[in-house]
Design a protein around this motif. Structure first.
Motif, short mmCIF file in Angstrom:
data_model
loop_
_atom_site.label_atom_id
_atom_site.label_comp_id
_atom_site.label_asym_id
_atom_site.label_seq_id
_atom_site.Cartn_x
_atom_site.Cartn_y
_atom_site.Cartn_z
N LEU A 19 27.87 61.41 33.61
CA LEU A 19 28.75 61.43 34.77
C LEU A 19 29.88 60.41 34.64
O LEU A 19 30.97 60.62 35.21
N LYS A 20 29.66 59.35 33.89
CA LYS A 20 30.68 58.32 33.74
C LYS A 20 30.77 57.92 32.28
O LYS A 20 29.77 57.94 31.55
N ALA A 56 35.11 72.44 43.17
CA ALA A 56 35.73 71.27 43.82
C ALA A 56 34.74 70.57 44.74
O ALA A 56 34.61 69.33 44.72
N GLU A 57 34.03 71.32 45.55
CA GLU A 57 33.07 70.71 46.47
C GLU A 57 31.89 70.10 45.73
O GLU A 57 31.36 69.05 46.12
N GLY A 58 31.48 70.75 44.64
CA GLY A 58 30.37 70.19 43.86
C GLY A 58 30.77 68.91 43.16
O GLY A 58 29.95 67.97 43.06
N ALA A 59 32.01 68.83 42.66
CA ALA A 59 32.47 67.58 42.03
C ALA A 59 32.54 66.46 43.04
O ALA A 59 32.19 65.30 42.74
N ALA A 60 32.99 66.77 44.26
CA ALA A 60 33.03 65.74 45.30
C ALA A 60 31.63 65.31 45.70
O ALA A 60 31.39 64.13 46.03
N LEU A 61 30.70 66.25 45.68
CA LEU A 61 29.32 65.90 46.02
C LEU A 61 28.69 64.99 44.96
O LEU A 61 27.92 64.06 45.29
N ALA A 93 22.60 64.39 39.91
CA ALA A 93 23.33 63.12 39.99
C ALA A 93 22.39 61.94 40.26
O ALA A 93 22.72 60.79 39.91
N ALA A 94 21.24 62.17 40.87
CA ALA A 94 20.32 61.08 41.21
C ALA A 94 19.46 60.66 40.03
O ALA A 94 18.89 59.55 40.05
#
Length: 392
Positions: free
Chosen positions: A138-139, A81-86, A129-130
């Motif tokens: 990611l999208k 959960a925290e990784g997805a929010a990050l 993600a960068a």
């Protein structure tokens, strides 16, 4: 007390627990920093087999920019959960990326429901993600090839963790047998015994075998789940680990041989010449001879009291036994249902006494018969009528 107070030869090193307190890290964060190479350790020269941290290394980590926040950020781990929010993506997409092997977990643990919880380095998630080439993952819609793998049930999280952990163990290993033991830690004992046949070499591998990732009671569900994660499952992975173990074991044999117990010389065996079997004794094959228990006296002269030993040897048999041998009476086997009725005997008649023959005194002689008149006279004297009439 600490070993530093008793060993003056190691004044510039300290234990990992003491170094973690000085750097402001928890034990788990300190171990992760050592695995990632953020903190260097040296072997314990005291013979304990552990690791120690030099004072100069502690000072170097402290001198870094942004200490201690920079160090904590490098060893920080997050869940799903925290990784997805990050990464600013849904939790379901994060799980799919992790199952496909695009996100490599750094640690795991089992919660109270015995479910595996995977942890990821926050710094690696930000870097993923960068990168611009990962924007389509990611999208948008997931590519068709990746969706086919998910439909087939692909889950590479455990395998990627084993690969990362093996790399960390190989970087820390300095002995050739320790590198071989790091590879053997991810194989079953049957596979290790198949590759390393020598029992002394397997004992050497167990000596350098790293500690398991999870701790639990042997045979418990937690221990069983941990073994499933820390042991290779795929055929290609098992084949690669077996080949690496064979190569590293051969290199370790060429560098240093395994200590073996000294061979003890066996005492010489003294062999005697075969001897012929002696003949059997006469008492076994020959007839048994009669031997008297007591020796027979030489002379039969009477003693001073007139006692002769011949008189005590054997008594003469009775004449009645010799003349009339006893025979067993015959009994009829047929049973009669009618009762046997005997006529009553008169009271006045007296039975004649059967002649009896005393043993050892010859034949019995018939004795004189008693007159029945004497019995009648005696009964007449005892009668009450007679006495009453005489008194009247």
């Amino acid at each position: 007390m600490s070993a530093d107070l008793f060993d003056p030869t190691r004044p510039h090193t300290c234990k990992p627990s003491h170094a973690a307190r000085e750097l402001g890290l928890k034990p788990g964060d300190f171990d992760r920093a050592v695995q990632l190479g953020c903190i260097r350790t040296v072997p314990d020269e005291g013979g304990g087999g552990g690791r120690r941290v030099e004072r100069a290394e502690i000072e170097r980590v402290r001198a870094q920019d942004g200490f201690p926040e920079s160090l904590l950020d490098r060893v920080r781990v997050v869940g799903t959960a925290e990784g997805a929010a990050l990464m600013e993506i849904p939790a379901g997409r994060f799980t799919r990326l992790a199952r496909l092997g695009l996100l490599v977990p750094a640690a795991f643990y089992l919660n109270r429901y015995r479910a595996v919880v995977w942890l990821y380095l926050a710094e690696e998630l930000r870097q993923f993600a960068a990168e611009p080439e990962n924007a389509r993952l990611l999208k948008g819609r997931t590519p068709e090839t990746l969706r086919g793998q998910l439909t087939a049930g692909v889950d590479l999280r455990a395998r990627n963790w084993r690969g990362r952990h093996l790399g960390l163990l190989l970087r820390r290993a300095e002995d050739p047998w320790a590198r071989a033991a790091a590879v053997a830690a991810f194989l079953t004992p049957v596979d290790v015994a198949d590759i390393v046949r020598d029992p002394y070499e397997r004992a050497q591998l167990n000596r350098f075998r790293p500690m398991p990732a999870g701790h639990g009671v042997p045979g418990s569900p937690v221990t069983h789940a941990t073994e499933q994660i820390t042991t290779a499952q795929d055929a290609d992975e098992i084949g690669w680990l077996r080949s690496e173990l064979a190569r590293l074991a051969e290199e370790a044999r060429s560098v240093s041989s395994v200590a073996r117990p000294a061979a003890r010389p066996l005492p010489p065996v003294i062999r005697t010449a075969p001897r012929p079997i002696p003949p059997m004794a006469r008492t076994v094959t020959g007839p048994a001879e009669e031997t008297s228990r007591f020796p027979k006296p030489a002379a039969s002269s009477p003693g001073p009291d007139g006692f002769s030993p011949e008189s005590t040897q054997r008594l003469p048999e009775p004449a009645a036994w010799a003349e009339e041998p006893w025979t067993r009476p015959t009994w009829s086997t047929a049973r009669s249902c009618e009762p046997v009725v005997r006529p009553p005997e008169p009271m006045s008649a007296s039975r004649p006494a059967a002649p009896t023959a005393p043993r050892g005194h010859g034949t019995a002689q018939p004795g004189p018969r008693r007159s029945p008149r004497g019995l009648r006279a005696w009964l007449r004297r005892r009668s009450p009528r007679r006495t009453g009439a005489a008194r009247v």
